[in-house]
Design an enzyme around this catalytic site. Structure first.
Site, PDB file in Angstrom:
ATOM      1  N   ASP A 152       0.879  -1.163   0.000  1.00 25.52           N
ATOM      2  CA  ASP A 152       0.000   0.000   0.000  1.00 25.52           C
ATOM      3  C   ASP A 152       0.927   1.226   0.000  1.00 25.52           C
ATOM      4  O   ASP A 152       2.120   1.104   0.285  1.00 25.52           O
ATOM      5  CB  ASP A 152      -0.860  -0.047   1.277  1.00 25.52           C
ATOM      6  CG  ASP A 152      -1.662   1.211   1.464  1.00 25.52           C
ATOM      7  OD1 ASP A 152      -2.308   1.650   0.493  1.00 25.52           O
ATOM      8  OD2 ASP A 152      -1.639   1.770   2.587  1.00 25.52           O
ATOM      9  N   ASP A 159       0.019   5.135   1.006  1.00 28.10           N
ATOM     10  CA  ASP A 159      -0.135   6.084   2.115  1.00 28.10           C
ATOM     11  C   ASP A 159      -0.101   5.349   3.459  1.00 28.10           C
ATOM     12  O   ASP A 159      -0.924   4.465   3.709  1.00 28.10           O
ATOM     13  CB  ASP A 159      -1.471   6.824   1.991  1.00 28.10           C
ATOM     14  CG  ASP A 159      -1.598   7.575   0.676  1.00 28.10           C
ATOM     15  OD1 ASP A 159      -0.897   8.572   0.502  1.00 28.10           O
ATOM     16  OD2 ASP A 159      -2.406   7.148  -0.179  1.00 28.10           O
TER      17      ASP A 159
HETATM   18  C1  G6P Z   1      -5.257   6.045   0.128  1.00 26.55           C
HETATM   19  C2  G6P Z   1      -5.432   6.634   1.502  1.00 26.55           C
HETATM   20  C3  G6P Z   1      -6.761   7.279   1.699  1.00 26.55           C
HETATM   21  C4  G6P Z   1      -7.130   8.139   0.503  1.00 26.55           C
HETATM   22  C5  G6P Z   1      -7.188   7.263  -0.746  1.00 26.55           C
HETATM   23  C6  G6P Z   1      -7.530   8.051  -1.996  1.00 26.55           C
HETATM   24  O1  G6P Z   1      -5.386   4.705   0.144  1.00 26.55           O
HETATM   25  O2  G6P Z   1      -5.257   5.677   2.507  1.00 26.55           O
HETATM   26  O3  G6P Z   1      -6.709   8.045   2.877  1.00 26.55           O
HETATM   27  O4  G6P Z   1      -8.387   8.759   0.702  1.00 26.55           O
HETATM   28  O5  G6P Z   1      -5.940   6.631  -0.942  1.00 26.55           O
HETATM   29  O6  G6P Z   1      -6.463   8.901  -2.314  1.00 26.55           O
HETATM   30  P1  G6P Z   1      -6.505  10.070  -3.379  1.00 26.55           P
HETATM   31  O7  G6P Z   1      -5.073  10.538  -3.411  1.00 26.55           O
HETATM   32  O8  G6P Z   1      -6.943   9.467  -4.683  1.00 26.55           O
HETATM   33  O9  G6P Z   1      -7.454  11.082  -2.892  1.00 26.55           O
HETATM   34 MG    MG Z   2      -2.653   3.168   3.625  1.00 29.48          MG
END
Ligand code: G6P
Ligand code: MG
Length: 213
Positions: free
Chosen positions: A9, A11
């Protein structure tokens, strides 16, 4: 288990951007006069941008129109991108580079499995794009986490069976997705997940490939 591939993953596992997502969502929630705290944030970690906004609106029993929703999604992303402008290698979480390098040396396949539509941009900012054989992000899936699609596409791209792959995740939705897909799951930096993941570590530096040969 003899590992043949790793799926990361982004973030909260590779880079410390979860806090930037949280800050941007907090600002959106405030604009909507919705109470939103860190415990609420745990519920949206790993979800797509659109699903995250739905959860926040549910918390405040608010229903947005289609166009209002689009506006808030755009605003959230603008705030998020502004806040990560100066993101660089120093923001990589502990142990990431070492594990990527070790895995490459051992000829393991590497994939990214992220819900973020900004994933490729972030990998570039961190100068780690070339480590990955396969990159599956929020632009590539129809059913976001907790659906396993993102990880199954990663496995397919690597040409490996799910039982030969470890998935690293910091979010409950991501661990659920990986488990549903049949992967070995490692929760990273989130002790609350220790009962649902196969293993739980504080950071990737604690994951030793030599234990899986
Ligand atoms: C990740 C994070 C989320 C986030 C999502 C969408 O997995 O954990 O917190 O909302 O991605 O990200 P984006 O950059 O497309 O808004
Ligand atoms: Mg994450």
């Amino acid at each position: 288990m003899k590992i043949k591939g790793l799926i990361f993953d982004l973030d909260g596992v590779i880079v410390s951007t979860e806090i930037n997502h949280f800050d941007a969502w907090s600002a959106i929630a405030e604009q909507l006069s919705i109470e939103f705290n860190e415990a609420d944030n745990e519920k949206i970690k790993g979800l797509s941008r659109s699903d995250s906004l739905d959860v926040i609106c549910d918390l405040g029993s608010i229903q947005l129109t289609y166009y209002e929703k689009l506006e808030y999604l755009e605003l959230k992303n603008k705030m998020y991108l502004d806040s990560i402008q100066s993101l660089n290698k120093d923001d990589l979480l502990p142990g990431v580079l070492h594990l990527l390098k070790q895995a490459k040396k051992k000829d393991l396949k590497l994939a990214l499995g992220s819900s973020s539509k900004n994933a490729k941009y972030i990998l570039q900012k961190l100068f780690i794009t070339d480590y990955f054989d396969v990159i599956i992000d929020g632009n590539d899936v129809e059913s976001p986490k907790p659906d396993p699609e993102v990880f199954l596409k990663g496995a397919e791209g690597m040409g490996l069976n799910v039982e030969d792959i470890v998935v690293f995740e910091d979010a409950e939705s991501g661990i659920l997705a990986a488990q549903t897909g049949g992967f070995y799951t490692v929760a990273v930096g989130n002790r609350k997940l220790k009962n649902c993941a196969d293993e739980c570590i504080d950071h990737l530096g604690e994951f030793l490939l030599k234990n899986y040969e």
